[in-house]
Write a protein that holds these residues in place. Structure first.
Motif, PDB file in Angstrom:
ATOM      1  N   ASP A 102       0.802  -1.221   0.000  1.00  0.00           N
ATOM      2  CA  ASP A 102       0.000   0.000   0.000  1.00  0.00           C
ATOM      3  C   ASP A 102       0.838   1.276   0.000  1.00  0.00           C
ATOM      4  O   ASP A 102       0.305   2.386   0.144  1.00  0.00           O
ATOM      5  CB  ASP A 102      -0.931   0.019   1.221  1.00  0.00           C
ATOM      6  CG  ASP A 102      -1.933  -1.115   1.199  1.00  0.00           C
ATOM      7  OD1 ASP A 102      -2.423  -1.453   0.100  1.00  0.00           O
ATOM      8  OD2 ASP A 102      -2.232  -1.678   2.275  1.00  0.00           O
ATOM      9  N   ALA A 103       2.150   1.142  -0.151  1.00  0.00           N
ATOM     10  CA  ALA A 103       3.034   2.310  -0.130  1.00  0.00           C
ATOM     11  C   ALA A 103       2.661   3.282  -1.246  1.00  0.00           C
ATOM     12  O   ALA A 103       2.286   2.884  -2.353  1.00  0.00           O
ATOM     13  CB  ALA A 103       4.479   1.874  -0.288  1.00  0.00           C
ATOM     14  N   ASN A 104       2.788   4.573  -0.948  1.00  0.00           N
ATOM     15  CA  ASN A 104       2.459   5.622  -1.922  1.00  0.00           C
ATOM     16  C   ASN A 104       3.669   5.885  -2.812  1.00  0.00           C
ATOM     17  O   ASN A 104       4.418   6.840  -2.630  1.00  0.00           O
ATOM     18  CB  ASN A 104       2.037   6.901  -1.191  1.00  0.00           C
ATOM     19  CG  ASN A 104       1.501   7.967  -2.149  1.00  0.00           C
ATOM     20  OD1 ASN A 104       1.547   7.797  -3.364  1.00  0.00           O
ATOM     21  ND2 ASN A 104       1.003   9.057  -1.593  1.00  0.00           N
ATOM     22  N   VAL A 105       3.884   4.987  -3.765  1.00  0.00           N
ATOM     23  CA  VAL A 105       4.979   5.129  -4.713  1.00  0.00           C
ATOM     24  C   VAL A 105       4.442   4.789  -6.097  1.00  0.00           C
ATOM     25  O   VAL A 105       3.664   3.855  -6.259  1.00  0.00           O
ATOM     26  CB  VAL A 105       6.170   4.202  -4.342  1.00  0.00           C
ATOM     27  CG1 VAL A 105       5.734   2.743  -4.243  1.00  0.00           C
ATOM     28  CG2 VAL A 105       7.304   4.352  -5.340  1.00  0.00           C
ATOM     29  N   ARG A 106       4.858   5.583  -7.069  1.00  0.00           N
ATOM     30  CA  ARG A 106       4.426   5.307  -8.444  1.00  0.00           C
ATOM     31  C   ARG A 106       5.536   5.663  -9.411  1.00  0.00           C
ATOM     32  O   ARG A 106       6.432   6.451  -9.099  1.00  0.00           O
ATOM     33  CB  ARG A 106       3.154   6.091  -8.778  1.00  0.00           C
ATOM     34  CG  ARG A 106       3.269   7.600  -8.601  1.00  0.00           C
ATOM     35  CD  ARG A 106       1.992   8.271  -9.078  1.00  0.00           C
ATOM     36  NE  ARG A 106       1.956   9.679  -8.756  1.00  0.00           N
ATOM     37  CZ  ARG A 106       1.150  10.556  -9.373  1.00  0.00           C
ATOM     38  NH1 ARG A 106       0.351  10.150 -10.330  1.00  0.00           N
ATOM     39  NH2 ARG A 106       1.161  11.827  -9.020  1.00  0.00           N
ATOM     40  N   LEU A 107       5.464   5.059 -10.587  1.00  0.00           N
ATOM     41  CA  LEU A 107       6.487   5.258 -11.609  1.00  0.00           C
ATOM     42  C   LEU A 107       5.847   5.812 -12.877  1.00  0.00           C
ATOM     43  O   LEU A 107       4.921   5.208 -13.421  1.00  0.00           O
ATOM     44  CB  LEU A 107       7.200   3.937 -11.915  1.00  0.00           C
ATOM     45  CG  LEU A 107       8.150   3.928 -13.117  1.00  0.00           C
ATOM     46  CD1 LEU A 107       9.286   4.929 -12.933  1.00  0.00           C
ATOM     47  CD2 LEU A 107       8.706   2.518 -13.352  1.00  0.00           C
ATOM     48  N   ASN A 108       6.346   6.935 -13.310  1.00  0.00           N
ATOM     49  CA  ASN A 108       5.924   7.528 -14.575  1.00  0.00           C
ATOM     50  C   ASN A 108       6.895   7.064 -15.657  1.00  0.00           C
ATOM     51  O   ASN A 108       8.050   7.490 -15.686  1.00  0.00           O
ATOM     52  CB  ASN A 108       5.924   9.052 -14.459  1.00  0.00           C
ATOM     53  CG  ASN A 108       5.620   9.736 -15.788  1.00  0.00           C
ATOM     54  OD1 ASN A 108       4.939   9.179 -16.647  1.00  0.00           O
ATOM     55  ND2 ASN A 108       6.135  10.953 -15.959  1.00  0.00           N
ATOM     56  N   VAL A 109       6.428   6.170 -16.531  1.00  0.00           N
ATOM     57  CA  VAL A 109       7.251   5.659 -17.626  1.00  0.00           C
ATOM     58  C   VAL A 109       7.116   6.615 -18.808  1.00  0.00           C
ATOM     59  O   VAL A 109       6.017   6.808 -19.341  1.00  0.00           O
ATOM     60  CB  VAL A 109       6.815   4.237 -18.025  1.00  0.00           C
ATOM     61  CG1 VAL A 109       7.620   3.761 -19.237  1.00  0.00           C
ATOM     62  CG2 VAL A 109       6.986   3.280 -16.853  1.00  0.00           C
ATOM     63  N   ILE A 110       8.228   7.220 -19.205  1.00  0.00           N
ATOM     64  CA  ILE A 110       8.221   8.201 -20.285  1.00  0.00           C
ATOM     65  C   ILE A 110       8.691   7.527 -21.568  1.00  0.00           C
ATOM     66  O   ILE A 110       9.885   7.251 -21.743  1.00  0.00           O
ATOM     67  CB  ILE A 110       9.118   9.401 -19.934  1.00  0.00           C
ATOM     68  CG1 ILE A 110       8.650  10.016 -18.601  1.00  0.00           C
ATOM     69  CG2 ILE A 110       9.091  10.448 -21.040  1.00  0.00           C
ATOM     70  CD1 ILE A 110       9.625  10.991 -18.010  1.00  0.00           C
ATOM     71  N   LYS A 111       7.753   7.235 -22.427  1.00  0.00           N
ATOM     72  CA  LYS A 111       8.065   6.517 -23.660  1.00  0.00           C
ATOM     73  C   LYS A 111       9.010   7.340 -24.531  1.00  0.00           C
ATOM     74  O   LYS A 111       8.741   8.487 -24.860  1.00  0.00           O
ATOM     75  CB  LYS A 111       6.784   6.204 -24.421  1.00  0.00           C
ATOM     76  CG  LYS A 111       6.995   5.285 -25.618  1.00  0.00           C
ATOM     77  CD  LYS A 111       5.685   4.887 -26.264  1.00  0.00           C
ATOM     78  CE  LYS A 111       5.914   3.947 -27.432  1.00  0.00           C
ATOM     79  NZ  LYS A 111       4.637   3.542 -28.077  1.00  0.00           N
TER      80      LYS A 111
END
Length: 254
Positions: free
Chosen positions: A216-225
């Motif tokens: 449930d950790a508040n971590v996300r990854l923005n993958v930049i194509k």
């Protein structure tokens, strides 16, 4: 006479506001020398001080609140190419560079310089100096960095999760030893798929480690194509990362 007094007050206020925008070089006070820009307050920017006897009680309280409100602190950690002893190099990309190009960032911007690698203790020493000597909010300390600075961001947030309100790491990675601690900090990772210097697998690995420690950790990854190691610097020139960090504070004031 009253008009002259008001004009003088307005002039002094504008002079103080202008000087607050200057970038200061602070050396020999902490292990890392750093540049600091004391930016605008934010929503209260432009509040004009009126002659005191013309203020209502409510206006006086509002003015006192404005003057007492502390500012968020954005700490930018540079990549290896900006390491060294020429402090002006830290303006070549990142938050200060974006501001020089017109980006608005409300708060105090701090850009330390290392000679290679980032020591979380030394970064936090800079933060403590800023809190002690400027109108800084200790509940809104934000760390962001790129490349080597992305790794440094994760190390600082990982060693001091109780101090960091939110973190943004761009084209970096992190150490799994801090994974459990990093679950306590909101983290936004950004990485380009065409990065040849630091592969996107580095960001994916630390995100996986954090999620393993706490799903449930508040971590996300923005993958930049198609994003390269250098092209993702444009993220500093957009409101998104700053607005996201500003949503968080370490503890709510009573």
């Amino acid at each position: 006479m009253q008009k002259v007094y008001l004009c003088l007050c307005f002039f002094l206020l504008m002079l103080r506001g202008g000087s607050a925008q200057e970038i200061q070089a602070i050396k020999n006070k902490t292990a890392y020398p750093f540049l600091l820009k004391d930016g605008p307050q934010g929503d209260n920017e432009g509040y004009v001080l009126e002659e005191e006897n013309e203020l209502s009680q409510q206006e006086k309280e509002s003015q006192d609140s404005f003057e007492a409100e502390k500012k968020p602190v954005f700490v930018f950690l540079h990549g290896r190419s900006l390491s060294g002893t020429n402090l002006n190099r830290v303006k070549r990309y990142g938050v200060l560079y974006a501001i020089e190009k017109g980006q608005e960032v409300p708060g105090i911007i701090v850009a330390p310089q290392s000679r290679g690698g980032w020591d979380p203790d030394k970064v936090m020493e800079v933060v403590d100096y800023v809190i002690a000597h400027f109108n800084a909010d200790p509940d809104r300390i934000y760390i962001c960095g790129m490349s080597m600075g992305g790794y440094g961001t994760m190390d600082v947030a990982g060693k001091y999760p109780e101090r960091v309100a939110a973190a943004v790491a761009i084209c970096g990675g992190g150490s799994s030893q801090y994974a459990a601690n990093l679950t306590q900090v909101p983290i936004w990772l950004h990485h380009g798929t065409a990065d040849r210097a630091v592969p996107i697998s580095e960001s994916r690995k630390i995100m996986k480690a954090i999620k393993k420690a706490n799903p449930d950790a508040n971590v996300r990854l923005n993958v930049i194509k198609g994003g390269t190691h250098g092209s993702v610097e444009r993220l500093f020139h957009d409101d998104a990362i700053y607005n996201w960090m500003l949503k968080f504070r370490k503890k709510q004031r009573s």
